[in-house]
Design a protein around this motif. Structure first.
Motif, PDB file in Angstrom:
ATOM      1  N   LYS A  96      30.508 -44.483  20.158  1.00  0.00           N
ATOM      2  CA  LYS A  96      29.222 -43.897  20.061  1.00  0.00           C
ATOM      3  C   LYS A  96      28.133 -44.933  19.560  1.00  0.00           C
ATOM      4  CE  LYS A  96      30.865 -39.510  19.800  1.00  0.00           C
ATOM      5  NZ  LYS A  96      31.041 -38.204  19.018  1.00  0.00           N
ATOM      6  N   HIS A  97      28.672 -46.032  18.773  1.00  0.00           N
ATOM      7  CA  HIS A  97      27.724 -46.887  18.126  1.00  0.00           C
ATOM      8  C   HIS A  97      26.824 -47.605  19.268  1.00  0.00           C
ATOM      9  CE1 HIS A  97      26.142 -49.423  14.957  1.00  0.00           C
ATOM     10  NE2 HIS A  97      26.325 -50.414  15.472  1.00  0.00           N
ATOM     11  N   SER A  98      25.580 -47.703  19.032  1.00  0.00           N
ATOM     12  CA  SER A  98      24.681 -48.369  19.820  1.00  0.00           C
ATOM     13  C   SER A  98      24.354 -49.877  19.633  1.00  0.00           C
ATOM     14  CB  SER A  98      23.217 -47.445  20.151  1.00  0.00           C
ATOM     15  OG  SER A  98      22.706 -47.646  18.993  1.00  0.00           O
ATOM     16  N   GLY A  99      24.550 -50.071  18.432  1.00  0.00           N
ATOM     17  CA  GLY A  99      24.236 -51.671  18.089  1.00  0.00           C
ATOM     18  C   GLY A  99      25.516 -52.668  18.545  1.00  0.00           C
ATOM     19  N   GLY A 100      25.556 -53.589  17.706  1.00  0.00           N
ATOM     20  CA  GLY A 100      26.472 -54.814  18.153  1.00  0.00           C
ATOM     21  C   GLY A 100      27.925 -54.042  17.362  1.00  0.00           C
TER      22      GLY A 100
END
Length: 164
Positions: A96-100
């Protein structure tokens, strides 16, 4: 006296074994050179505020801190300096993490790592992408990385000791 000596030797042996297996792996630094002439490092079990992390420094892994716990994920902030926001062993949190995001695993035969961005877990290796997969053979020190922007590149690593 003989019984005391036997007990003392047993205690020293048990203490030494417990110290050797205290669960804290020692950091290992690998110096690597790619067939494209890049010099980079892979640090295994490096010390950090998040605990021991595997980190890759010097490759074109952008907008993230390429570090993760063994078998887990290092999640970087989505903007700014892109430092590590958190580490997690849970794939669902990383998904679910949208960053790197960076994951790394040191197995009995090889070291593998993946750098990716946005939701999901699979790296995007299409043209122009800076997502990356890394694989290193622990026996030979030979490896390769692949990204959409850089293609597939071979490299060779050797263990180095820190001078200071």
């Amino acid at each position: 006296m003989q019984l005391f000596t036997i007990v003392l030797v047993a205690a020293i042996t048990w203490t030494s074994l417990a110290a050797a297996q205290d669960g804290v792996p020692r950091p290992i630094l690998l110096s690597c050179k790619s067939s494209a002439g890049e010099d980079f490092t892979i640090e295994l079990f490096g010390e950090s505020p998040f605990g021991p992390l595997h980190c890759v420094q010097g490759l074109m892994i952008v907008d993230m801190t390429p570090c993760a716990p063994n078998g887990g994920w290092g999640l970087s902030y989505p903007t700014g300096s892109a430092g590590l926001a958190e580490v997690t062993p849970m794939w669902a949190v990383a998904y679910k993490h949208s960053g790197g995001k960076f994951t790394a695993t040191l197995g009995p035969e090889k070291f593998t790592a993946v750098a990716a961005f946005g939701e999901g877990l699979e790296p995007d290796l299409s043209n122009g992408s800076y997502d990356m997969t890394i694989a290193l053979n622990r026996t030979t020190g030979a490896g390769s990385y692949e990204s959409g922007a850089l293609g597939k590149v071979k490299f060779q690593c050797e263990v180095k000791t820190r001078k200071f």
